[in-house]
Design a protein around this motif. Structure first.
Motif, PDB file in Angstrom:
ATOM      1  N   ASN A   9       0.811  -1.242   0.000  1.00 32.03           N
ATOM      2  CA  ASN A   9       0.000   0.000   0.000  1.00 32.03           C
ATOM      3  C   ASN A   9       0.834   1.277   0.000  1.00 32.03           C
ATOM      4  O   ASN A   9       1.815   1.410   0.720  1.00 32.03           O
ATOM      5  CB  ASN A   9      -1.032   0.006   1.139  1.00 32.03           C
ATOM      6  N   VAL A  10       0.413   2.196  -0.856  1.00 27.83           N
ATOM      7  CA  VAL A  10       1.049   3.507  -1.004  1.00 27.83           C
ATOM      8  C   VAL A  10      -0.062   4.522  -1.249  1.00 27.83           C
ATOM      9  O   VAL A  10      -0.921   4.295  -2.099  1.00 27.83           O
ATOM     10  CB  VAL A  10       1.967   3.568  -2.252  1.00 27.83           C
ATOM     11  N   SER A  11      -0.049   5.625  -0.514  1.00 25.13           N
ATOM     12  CA  SER A  11      -1.035   6.686  -0.761  1.00 25.13           C
ATOM     13  C   SER A  11      -0.393   7.787  -1.597  1.00 25.13           C
ATOM     14  O   SER A  11       0.719   8.240  -1.299  1.00 25.13           O
ATOM     15  CB  SER A  11      -1.540   7.276   0.555  1.00 25.13           C
ATOM     16  N   LEU A  12      -1.112   8.218  -2.634  1.00 31.44           N
ATOM     17  CA  LEU A  12      -0.578   9.241  -3.549  1.00 31.44           C
ATOM     18  C   LEU A  12      -0.918  10.649  -3.036  1.00 31.44           C
ATOM     19  O   LEU A  12      -1.862  10.818  -2.260  1.00 31.44           O
ATOM     20  CB  LEU A  12      -1.189   9.057  -4.943  1.00 31.44           C
ATOM     21  N   PRO A  13      -0.174  11.658  -3.508  1.00 30.12           N
ATOM     22  CA  PRO A  13      -0.502  13.035  -3.107  1.00 30.12           C
ATOM     23  C   PRO A  13      -1.958  13.351  -3.455  1.00 30.12           C
ATOM     24  O   PRO A  13      -2.440  12.956  -4.524  1.00 30.12           O
ATOM     25  CB  PRO A  13       0.443  13.889  -3.975  1.00 30.12           C
ATOM     26  N   LEU A  14      -2.641  14.040  -2.543  1.00 26.63           N
ATOM     27  CA  LEU A  14      -4.040  14.384  -2.791  1.00 26.63           C
ATOM     28  C   LEU A  14      -4.418  15.602  -1.962  1.00 26.63           C
ATOM     29  O   LEU A  14      -4.407  15.544  -0.726  1.00 26.63           O
ATOM     30  CB  LEU A  14      -4.942  13.192  -2.421  1.00 26.63           C
ATOM     31  N   TYR A  15      -4.723  16.705  -2.658  1.00 23.25           N
ATOM     32  CA  TYR A  15      -5.147  17.931  -1.971  1.00 23.25           C
ATOM     33  C   TYR A  15      -5.822  18.834  -2.993  1.00 23.25           C
ATOM     34  O   TYR A  15      -5.689  18.609  -4.211  1.00 23.25           O
ATOM     35  CB  TYR A  15      -3.956  18.636  -1.296  1.00 23.25           C
ATOM     36  N   PRO A  16      -6.565  19.835  -2.520  1.00 26.69           N
ATOM     37  CA  PRO A  16      -7.272  20.711  -3.467  1.00 26.69           C
ATOM     38  C   PRO A  16      -6.300  21.509  -4.341  1.00 26.69           C
ATOM     39  O   PRO A  16      -5.187  21.830  -3.915  1.00 26.69           O
ATOM     40  CB  PRO A  16      -8.057  21.663  -2.552  1.00 26.69           C
ATOM     41  N   PHE A  17      -6.744  21.801  -5.521  1.00 25.52           N
ATOM     42  CA  PHE A  17      -6.036  22.669  -6.481  1.00 25.52           C
ATOM     43  C   PHE A  17      -4.707  22.088  -6.953  1.00 25.52           C
ATOM     44  O   PHE A  17      -3.757  22.817  -7.225  1.00 25.52           O
ATOM     45  CB  PHE A  17      -5.822  24.093  -5.891  1.00 25.52           C
ATOM     46  N   MET A  18      -4.620  20.756  -7.061  1.00 21.89           N
ATOM     47  CA  MET A  18      -3.400  20.149  -7.621  1.00 21.89           C
ATOM     48  C   MET A  18      -3.358  20.471  -9.102  1.00 21.89           C
ATOM     49  O   MET A  18      -4.306  20.150  -9.837  1.00 21.89           O
ATOM     50  CB  MET A  18      -3.428  18.622  -7.448  1.00 21.89           C
ATOM     51  N   PRO A  19      -2.273  21.102  -9.572  1.00 19.44           N
ATOM     52  CA  PRO A  19      -2.203  21.422 -11.000  1.00 19.44           C
ATOM     53  C   PRO A  19      -2.216  20.137 -11.846  1.00 19.44           C
ATOM     54  O   PRO A  19      -1.654  19.118 -11.436  1.00 19.44           O
ATOM     55  CB  PRO A  19      -0.860  22.149 -11.147  1.00 19.44           C
ATOM     56  N   GLU A  20      -2.849  20.212 -13.025  1.00 20.78           N
ATOM     57  CA  GLU A  20      -2.932  19.022 -13.882  1.00 20.78           C
ATOM     58  C   GLU A  20      -1.528  18.554 -14.312  1.00 20.78           C
ATOM     59  O   GLU A  20      -1.291  17.353 -14.468  1.00 20.78           O
ATOM     60  CB  GLU A  20      -3.807  19.308 -15.100  1.00 20.78           C
ATOM     61  N   ASP A  21      -0.607  19.496 -14.441  1.00 22.93           N
ATOM     62  CA  ASP A  21       0.782  19.118 -14.790  1.00 22.93           C
ATOM     63  C   ASP A  21       1.377  18.198 -13.714  1.00 22.93           C
ATOM     64  O   ASP A  21       2.114  17.257 -14.021  1.00 22.93           O
ATOM     65  CB  ASP A  21       1.679  20.361 -14.869  1.00 22.93           C
ATOM     66  N   ASP A  22       1.074  18.497 -12.437  1.00 26.86           N
ATOM     67  CA  ASP A  22       1.586  17.673 -11.336  1.00 26.86           C
ATOM     68  C   ASP A  22       0.965  16.279 -11.397  1.00 26.86           C
ATOM     69  O   ASP A  22       1.650  15.268 -11.206  1.00 26.86           O
ATOM     70  CB  ASP A  22       1.269  18.296  -9.968  1.00 26.86           C
ATOM     71  N   LEU A  23      -0.356  16.241 -11.645  1.00 27.07           N
ATOM     72  CA  LEU A  23      -1.040  14.940 -11.721  1.00 27.07           C
ATOM     73  C   LEU A  23      -0.454  14.115 -12.871  1.00 27.07           C
ATOM     74  O   LEU A  23      -0.216  12.906 -12.729  1.00 27.07           O
ATOM     75  CB  LEU A  23      -2.543  15.148 -11.904  1.00 27.07           C
ATOM     76  N   ALA A  24      -0.207  14.779 -13.997  1.00 23.99           N
ATOM     77  CA  ALA A  24       0.355  14.076 -15.158  1.00 23.99           C
ATOM     78  C   ALA A  24       1.751  13.551 -14.821  1.00 23.99           C
ATOM     79  O   ALA A  24       2.096  12.405 -15.141  1.00 23.99           O
ATOM     80  CB  ALA A  24       0.418  15.021 -16.356  1.00 23.99           C
ATOM     81  N   TYR A  25       2.547  14.391 -14.139  1.00 24.82           N
ATOM     82  CA  TYR A  25       3.911  13.985 -13.777  1.00 24.82           C
ATOM     83  C   TYR A  25       3.887  12.775 -12.839  1.00 24.82           C
ATOM     84  O   TYR A  25       4.653  11.818 -13.001  1.00 24.82           O
ATOM     85  CB  TYR A  25       4.643  15.177 -13.141  1.00 24.82           C
ATOM     86  N   ILE A  26       2.955  12.807 -11.875  1.00 28.66           N
ATOM     87  CA  ILE A  26       2.844  11.686 -10.921  1.00 28.66           C
ATOM     88  C   ILE A  26       2.479  10.402 -11.671  1.00 28.66           C
ATOM     89  O   ILE A  26       3.110   9.351 -11.506  1.00 28.66           O
ATOM     90  CB  ILE A  26       1.785  11.993  -9.825  1.00 28.66           C
ATOM     91  N   CYS A  27       1.463  10.487 -12.547  1.00 31.36           N
ATOM     92  CA  CYS A  27       1.000   9.282 -13.263  1.00 31.36           C
ATOM     93  C   CYS A  27       2.078   8.764 -14.214  1.00 31.36           C
ATOM     94  O   CYS A  27       2.297   7.549 -14.307  1.00 31.36           O
ATOM     95  CB  CYS A  27      -0.300   9.574 -14.020  1.00 31.36           C
TER      96      CYS A  27
END
Ligand SMILES: Cc1ncc(COP(=O)(O)O)c(C=O)c1O
Length: 396
Positions: A358-376
């Motif tokens: 188990n690993v929890s990913l970053p999650l908070y309001p107003f995460m830029p889409e660039d950050d989400l793309a980088y994480i994925c």
């Protein structure tokens, strides 16, 4: 490399500053009008009669289990896959936890798990139900089972604001629900918690025990007509009150709770869309519509198809500047509980399977889409690139 995407980030803005300024200007920093206002608005929000603000969810849980009438030696069902606060409050009362396994991919106690546990432990009188990650457990079914078996429920809703089930808010189901406003929670007061109930007797007990077992709170003492020095001590209570400075942050956050929740949901939907084709991870499972989920956490599990351990995965994410966390190392692995209650991992197969990866990913309001793309993209790269063959041990 410095961390570039944190695991959690608190959205604080003008709204919170406005309320804090009012508190600072008032000269009254401890529990007073702002706390009362926060309690009133929170109770309205979740549809409960009474709300009692305290300085942590742990304090709320402690006051809650005390008000439910627990006695030393009583036994309490609690999930193993939770934070230690859910179980430690049982020990505060000299009662004993009976740890339960949880459903794989939701980490919830289900009606089936509860029914099985009651067969094995008919003597248990209490249940602490954790709405893990912000998803409500199946409360109508669980409440029915508990009614039929004389089990009282304490809801650990630390993750579950604002969460709904069948159109009802978590906080409006059982006798007592406890929320957390710790810094990484869905709304925060820095440190803080809230207990809600519809039961006047529970409310009165909690209010007294929250402040030293004194029969009048400080605000009442200094604003009422009766001389302020006069009070009585009717119990050996605790010092758990929430200061107005914290309540001010809470008021500012409460007004944005649904915006924050929607923002978390946006990030979660991005994760599902971009990670679900990876066969080496199991994503969280939802029994409720996305809109009813508080999305405090997004925990994934590296399954048996992954060619990397959880710990190495976390290291590689960290090298890429991405913060992660683990929710949780189950309590049956924690020395205190493991040794005191002689716990055996094989009794918790789903929690074990989760714990392996188990690993929890970053999650908070107003995460830029660039950050989400980088994480994925980073996750995809880590999981699909061939791992180096283990090196043979050097021969002596
Ligand atoms: C499930 C659960 N219960 C209780 C708590 C305790 O909350 P607090 O830090 O507000 O005491 C936490 C904290 O993270 C939690 O995750």
């Amino acid at each position: 490399m410095p961390q570039i995407i944190p695991f959690a980030k608190v959205p604080i803005g003008e709204n919170e500053r406005k309320y804090i300024k009012e508190v600072l200007d008032s000269g009254w920093l401890t529990t007073a009008g702002k706390t009362l206002e926060f309690e009133k608005r929170f109770a309205e929000y979740v549809g409960a009669k009474y709300a009692c603000a305290v300085n942590s969810c742990t304090a709320a849980l402690h006051l809650g289990i005390d008000a439910l009438g627990i006695q030393p030696g009583d036994k309490v069902f609690v999930p193993s896959m939770t934070f230690t606060a859910s179980a430690e409050i049982i020990r505060y009362m000299n009662a004993d936890p009976v740890f339960l396994d949880t459903e794989y991919q939701t980490n919830l106690i289900t009606p089936a798990i509860l029914n099985q546990a009651i067969q094995l432990h008919p003597e248990v009188k209490y249940l602490i139900i954790v709405h893990y990650g912000g998803q409500a457990a199946a409360m109508p079914e669980i409440m029915k089972i508990c009614r039929e078996n004389n089990i009282k429920i304490l809801e650990d809703a630390a993750h579950a604001f604002p969460s709904r089930l069948n159109g009802k808010m978590v906080g409006s189901f059982g006798e007592v629900s406890c929320f957390s406003f710790y810094a990484n929670k869905t709304i925060t007061t820095g440190e803080g918690g809230m207990l809600v109930t519809d039961d006047e007797a529970i409310y009165k007990r909690v209010k007294t025990m929250r402040l030293h077992g004194i029969n009048r709170d400080i605000w009442d003492r200094f604003t009422a007509k009766v001389p302020s020095w006069e009070y009585d001590v009717v119990e050996a209570g605790y010092k758990y009150n929430m200061p107005d400075v914290n309540a001010a942050i809470g008021l500012g956050q409460l007004e944005q709770a649904e915006l924050f929740r929607t923002e978390r949901q946006r990030a979660v939907e991005y994760y599902y869309a971009h990670l679900q084709s990876l066969e080496m991870i199991d994503l969280p499972l939802s029994h409720v519509p996305n809109e009813d989920h508080a999305w405090h956490l997004f925990p994934l599990v590296l399954n048996e198809k992954a060619n990397i351990s959880r710990n190495t995965f976390i290291e590689k994410m960290s090298e890429a500047g991405i913060g992660t966390s683990v929710h949780y190392k189950p309590l049956h692995h924690m020395t205190y509980y493991k040794e005191r209650y002689k716990l055996v991992a094989a009794d918790y197969p789903n929690a074990e399977r989760t714990w392996q990866g188990n690993v929890s990913l970053p999650l908070y309001p107003f995460m830029p889409e660039d950050d989400l793309a980088y994480i994925c993209n980073t996750i995809t790269q880590i999981l699909t690139q061939p791992q180096p063959e283990p090196q043979p041990e050097p021969q002596p």
